[in-house]
Design a protein around this motif. Structure first.
Motif, PDB file in Angstrom:
ATOM      1  N   ASN A 120       0.813  -1.216   0.000  1.00  0.00           N
ATOM      2  CA  ASN A 120       0.000   0.000   0.000  1.00  0.00           C
ATOM      3  C   ASN A 120       0.844   1.262   0.000  1.00  0.00           C
ATOM      4  O   ASN A 120       0.329   2.363  -0.227  1.00  0.00           O
ATOM      5  CB  ASN A 120      -0.926   0.001   1.216  1.00  0.00           C
ATOM      6  N   SER A 121       2.141   1.124   0.258  1.00  0.00           N
ATOM      7  CA  SER A 121       3.068   2.255   0.208  1.00  0.00           C
ATOM      8  C   SER A 121       4.468   1.723  -0.053  1.00  0.00           C
ATOM      9  O   SER A 121       4.748   0.536   0.151  1.00  0.00           O
ATOM     10  CB  SER A 121       3.051   3.042   1.528  1.00  0.00           C
ATOM     11  N   MET A 122       5.346   2.583  -0.489  1.00  0.00           N
ATOM     12  CA  MET A 122       6.733   2.187  -0.735  1.00  0.00           C
ATOM     13  C   MET A 122       7.386   1.698   0.550  1.00  0.00           C
ATOM     14  O   MET A 122       8.188   0.767   0.547  1.00  0.00           O
ATOM     15  CB  MET A 122       7.516   3.370  -1.313  1.00  0.00           C
ATOM     16  N   GLU A 123       7.010   2.315   1.675  1.00  0.00           N
ATOM     17  CA  GLU A 123       7.623   1.967   2.962  1.00  0.00           C
ATOM     18  C   GLU A 123       7.254   0.552   3.407  1.00  0.00           C
ATOM     19  O   GLU A 123       8.000  -0.082   4.154  1.00  0.00           O
ATOM     20  CB  GLU A 123       7.197   2.976   4.033  1.00  0.00           C
ATOM     21  N   GLU A 124       6.133   0.039   2.962  1.00  0.00           N
ATOM     22  CA  GLU A 124       5.689  -1.301   3.345  1.00  0.00           C
ATOM     23  C   GLU A 124       6.356  -2.411   2.519  1.00  0.00           C
ATOM     24  O   GLU A 124       6.217  -3.583   2.848  1.00  0.00           O
ATOM     25  CB  GLU A 124       4.173  -1.417   3.192  1.00  0.00           C
ATOM     26  N   ALA A 125       7.058  -2.035   1.460  1.00  0.00           N
ATOM     27  CA  ALA A 125       7.638  -3.041   0.569  1.00  0.00           C
ATOM     28  C   ALA A 125       8.720  -3.841   1.287  1.00  0.00           C
ATOM     29  O   ALA A 125       9.646  -3.265   1.856  1.00  0.00           O
ATOM     30  CB  ALA A 125       8.223  -2.370  -0.667  1.00  0.00           C
ATOM     31  N   PRO A 126       8.651  -5.187   1.255  1.00  0.00           N
ATOM     32  CA  PRO A 126       9.629  -6.012   1.952  1.00  0.00           C
ATOM     33  C   PRO A 126      10.947  -6.172   1.208  1.00  0.00           C
ATOM     34  O   PRO A 126      11.939  -6.616   1.793  1.00  0.00           O
ATOM     35  CB  PRO A 126       8.920  -7.369   2.077  1.00  0.00           C
ATOM     36  N   ASN A 127      10.975  -5.834  -0.076  1.00  0.00           N
ATOM     37  CA  ASN A 127      12.208  -5.966  -0.843  1.00  0.00           C
ATOM     38  C   ASN A 127      12.147  -5.060  -2.073  1.00  0.00           C
ATOM     39  O   ASN A 127      11.137  -4.389  -2.329  1.00  0.00           O
ATOM     40  CB  ASN A 127      12.447  -7.431  -1.246  1.00  0.00           C
ATOM     41  N   ARG A 128      13.214  -5.082  -2.836  1.00  0.00           N
ATOM     42  CA  ARG A 128      13.338  -4.213  -4.011  1.00  0.00           C
ATOM     43  C   ARG A 128      12.258  -4.489  -5.046  1.00  0.00           C
ATOM     44  O   ARG A 128      11.679  -3.553  -5.625  1.00  0.00           O
ATOM     45  CB  ARG A 128      14.726  -4.412  -4.623  1.00  0.00           C
TER      46      ARG A 128
ATOM     47  N   PHE B  41       9.211  -5.675  -4.648  1.00  0.00           N
ATOM     48  CA  PHE B  41       7.897  -5.201  -4.222  1.00  0.00           C
ATOM     49  C   PHE B  41       7.832  -3.683  -4.191  1.00  0.00           C
ATOM     50  O   PHE B  41       6.775  -3.099  -4.432  1.00  0.00           O
ATOM     51  CB  PHE B  41       7.526  -5.801  -2.869  1.00  0.00           C
ATOM     52  N   ALA B  42       8.956  -3.031  -3.912  1.00  0.00           N
ATOM     53  CA  ALA B  42       8.987  -1.568  -3.990  1.00  0.00           C
ATOM     54  C   ALA B  42       8.725  -1.118  -5.421  1.00  0.00           C
ATOM     55  O   ALA B  42       7.971  -0.164  -5.672  1.00  0.00           O
ATOM     56  CB  ALA B  42      10.334  -1.043  -3.497  1.00  0.00           C
ATOM     57  N   GLU B  43       9.316  -1.831  -6.369  1.00  0.00           N
ATOM     58  CA  GLU B  43       9.091  -1.486  -7.771  1.00  0.00           C
ATOM     59  C   GLU B  43       7.689  -1.871  -8.211  1.00  0.00           C
ATOM     60  O   GLU B  43       7.096  -1.209  -9.071  1.00  0.00           O
ATOM     61  CB  GLU B  43      10.141  -2.152  -8.651  1.00  0.00           C
ATOM     62  N   ALA B  44       7.131  -2.935  -7.630  1.00  0.00           N
ATOM     63  CA  ALA B  44       5.745  -3.295  -7.933  1.00  0.00           C
ATOM     64  C   ALA B  44       4.795  -2.185  -7.500  1.00  0.00           C
ATOM     65  O   ALA B  44       3.827  -1.860  -8.211  1.00  0.00           O
ATOM     66  CB  ALA B  44       5.377  -4.605  -7.250  1.00  0.00           C
ATOM     67  N   TYR B  45       5.064  -1.599  -6.320  1.00  0.00           N
ATOM     68  CA  TYR B  45       4.253  -0.458  -5.882  1.00  0.00           C
ATOM     69  C   TYR B  45       4.328   0.665  -6.913  1.00  0.00           C
ATOM     70  O   TYR B  45       3.312   1.238  -7.318  1.00  0.00           O
ATOM     71  CB  TYR B  45       4.728   0.053  -4.523  1.00  0.00           C
ATOM     72  N   GLU B  46       5.546   0.970  -7.352  1.00  0.00           N
ATOM     73  CA  GLU B  46       5.716   2.046  -8.326  1.00  0.00           C
ATOM     74  C   GLU B  46       4.985   1.738  -9.632  1.00  0.00           C
ATOM     75  O   GLU B  46       4.348   2.608 -10.223  1.00  0.00           O
ATOM     76  CB  GLU B  46       7.208   2.259  -8.594  1.00  0.00           C
ATOM     77  N   TYR B  47       5.083   0.479 -10.071  1.00  0.00           N
ATOM     78  CA  TYR B  47       4.474   0.120 -11.351  1.00  0.00           C
ATOM     79  C   TYR B  47       2.950   0.198 -11.287  1.00  0.00           C
ATOM     80  O   TYR B  47       2.309   0.805 -12.162  1.00  0.00           O
ATOM     81  CB  TYR B  47       4.898  -1.299 -11.750  1.00  0.00           C
ATOM     82  N   TYR B  48       2.360  -0.408 -10.267  1.00  0.00           N
ATOM     83  CA  TYR B  48       0.907  -0.535 -10.218  1.00  0.00           C
ATOM     84  C   TYR B  48       0.185   0.641  -9.559  1.00  0.00           C
ATOM     85  O   TYR B  48      -1.000   0.836  -9.808  1.00  0.00           O
ATOM     86  CB  TYR B  48       0.521  -1.815  -9.482  1.00  0.00           C
ATOM     87  N   ARG B  49       0.887   1.420  -8.744  1.00  0.00           N
ATOM     88  CA  ARG B  49       0.187   2.423  -7.931  1.00  0.00           C
ATOM     89  C   ARG B  49       0.652   3.857  -8.171  1.00  0.00           C
ATOM     90  O   ARG B  49       0.273   4.762  -7.425  1.00  0.00           O
ATOM     91  CB  ARG B  49       0.312   2.070  -6.448  1.00  0.00           C
ATOM     92  N   THR B  50       1.477   4.056  -9.188  1.00  0.00           N
ATOM     93  CA  THR B  50       1.880   5.420  -9.571  1.00  0.00           C
ATOM     94  C   THR B  50       1.664   5.567 -11.076  1.00  0.00           C
ATOM     95  O   THR B  50       1.406   4.578 -11.776  1.00  0.00           O
ATOM     96  CB  THR B  50       3.359   5.705  -9.224  1.00  0.00           C
ATOM     97  N   PRO B  51       1.800   6.780 -11.604  1.00  0.00           N
ATOM     98  CA  PRO B  51       1.560   6.977 -13.034  1.00  0.00           C
ATOM     99  C   PRO B  51       2.456   6.159 -13.956  1.00  0.00           C
ATOM    100  O   PRO B  51       2.204   6.110 -15.166  1.00  0.00           O
ATOM    101  CB  PRO B  51       1.815   8.485 -13.215  1.00  0.00           C
ATOM    102  N   ARG B  52       3.472   5.507 -13.423  1.00  0.00           N
ATOM    103  CA  ARG B  52       4.324   4.665 -14.286  1.00  0.00           C
ATOM    104  C   ARG B  52       3.482   3.697 -15.119  1.00  0.00           C
ATOM    105  O   ARG B  52       3.707   3.553 -16.324  1.00  0.00           O
ATOM    106  CB  ARG B  52       5.345   3.904 -13.436  1.00  0.00           C
ATOM    107  N   ALA B  53       2.525   3.017 -14.497  1.00  0.00           N
ATOM    108  CA  ALA B  53       1.696   2.067 -15.251  1.00  0.00           C
ATOM    109  C   ALA B  53       0.329   1.846 -14.633  1.00  0.00           C
ATOM    110  O   ALA B  53      -0.401   0.953 -15.071  1.00  0.00           O
ATOM    111  CB  ALA B  53       2.412   0.729 -15.393  1.00  0.00           C
ATOM    112  N   MET B  54      -0.056   2.626 -13.623  1.00  0.00           N
ATOM    113  CA  MET B  54      -1.331   2.386 -12.954  1.00  0.00           C
ATOM    114  C   MET B  54      -2.485   2.494 -13.957  1.00  0.00           C
ATOM    115  O   MET B  54      -2.425   3.246 -14.924  1.00  0.00           O
ATOM    116  CB  MET B  54      -1.531   3.356 -11.787  1.00  0.00           C
ATOM    117  N   HIS B  55      -3.532   1.686 -13.713  1.00  0.00           N
ATOM    118  CA  HIS B  55      -4.705   1.686 -14.584  1.00  0.00           C
ATOM    119  C   HIS B  55      -5.942   1.542 -13.718  1.00  0.00           C
ATOM    120  O   HIS B  55      -5.931   0.814 -12.726  1.00  0.00           O
ATOM    121  CB  HIS B  55      -4.622   0.543 -15.599  1.00  0.00           C
ATOM    122  N   ARG B  56      -7.004   2.200 -14.104  1.00  0.00           N
ATOM    123  CA  ARG B  56      -8.227   2.218 -13.297  1.00  0.00           C
ATOM    124  C   ARG B  56      -8.801   0.818 -13.083  1.00  0.00           C
ATOM    125  O   ARG B  56      -9.500   0.572 -12.098  1.00  0.00           O
ATOM    126  CB  ARG B  56      -9.286   3.114 -13.941  1.00  0.00           C
TER     127      ARG B  56
END
Length: 301
Positions: free
Chosen positions: A184-192, A194-209
């Motif tokens: 649910n946030s970058m801070e919750e990511a357990p590893n690299r 999952f941090a990038e998964a947050y960025e991909y799915y939950r930021t404008p990088r690739a998020m989709h409605r």
């Protein structure tokens, strides 16, 4: 690209069909089904790979899984691996019914969990003549052994109990329970990864409605006990090309299916410097993988 619908039993499936340049209805083309990751939709990485491969002369189909995206089905975001595998065969059904497609030249390409499902579907469905995977994940092994393969299977027993409790609650009238597929946030990511998964799915990088980054809690029961690679040493006989990033925590799963596949024509390609998620959309890595797949599918379809 054109939007299409097809069916998987009672489910109405939504897909995007990508056609080669100078497409002609009078010709017959090889085709590739492209399978998205868990929590993803066809407008993200599967659509990107489908579009790229269409540029190499293939007809490609990226679609939303049953219960997800613009496909129908309730409860929403159900991630049942057996449904996901059947989706692939339903996509093959659609392609075979098109006069412009050569039914003897159909392949499948799966990404992340879609890679695991693609492995399973290829073993089951002999109409699939060649298999490719990107950052493949055997979802069952991920839960039993962990993202990096360093856990004991018994650690997942508690999650099975969670799935059972939620299903009981829903049988008694509770609303559908959900769990996140990404932090649910970058801070919750357990590893690299999952941090990038947050960025991909939950930021404008690739998020989709339509990509809600969640799945039903009850899905844990099927996922934890599932093995996408079971009997690959017997049934995975078609040509195989598996690709992973050198820095991906899940690289061990790509190496595992490469070792286990019964295919006499199999290869593995490791993309130097790439993480699990970087293989989804980073231009240099996607181009490297696409060139490998274009050559592989051209040779084997």
């Amino acid at each position: 690209m054109k939007s299409i619908r097809f069916t998987n039993a009672e489910i109405s499936m939504s897909g995007n069909l990508f056609l080669p340049e100078n497409f002609s209805e009078a010709e017959r083309y090889p085709a590739i089904v492209v399978v998205h990751p868990s929590g993803g939709v066809k407008e993200q990485t599967s659509g990107l790979y489908a579009e790229k491969l269409a540029g190499h002369g293939f007809i490609t189909l990226a679609y939303d899984a049953s219960y997800q995206g613009e496909s129908s089905g309730e409860p929403r975001q159900l991630e049942n691996p057996y449904n996901r595998v059947e989706d692939i065969s339903a996509a093959v059904d659609y392609l075979i019914a098109q006069n412009c497609i050569d039914e003897q030249r159909i392949g499948v390409l799966g990404i992340c969990a879609g890679g695991g499902y693609a492995v399973h579907a290829t073993m089951m469905d002999r109409r699939i003549k060649a298999l490719g995977t990107v950052s493949a994940v055997n979802y069952g092994d991920m839960y039993r052994l962990g993202w990096e393969g360093d856990l004991q299977p018994s650690s997942s027993l508690e999650l099975l109990g969670m799935a059972a409790d939620q299903r009981t609650a829903e049988a008694r009238g509770a609303v559908t329970g959900y769990l996140p597929t990404t932090p649910n946030s970058m801070e919750e990511a357990p590893n690299r990864d999952f941090a990038e998964a947050y960025e991909y799915y939950r930021t404008p990088r690739a998020m989709h409605r339509n990509a809600s980054s969640k799945f039903t809690t009850r899905s844990l029961a099927q996922l934890i006990t599932y093995d996408a690679f079971s009997h690959a040493d017997v049934f995975l006989t078609q040509p195989v090309l598996v690709i992973a990033g050198s820095e991906a925590g899940t690289r061990w799963m790509t190496e595992a299916i490469y070792q286990r596949a019964a295919s006499q024509k199999k290869s593995i390609h490791i993309v130097n410097g790439a993480t699990h998620i970087a293989m989804y959309d980073k231009p240099d890595y996607v181009t490297e993988a696409t060139e490998k797949f274009a050559s592989f599918f051209s040779e084997n379809l």
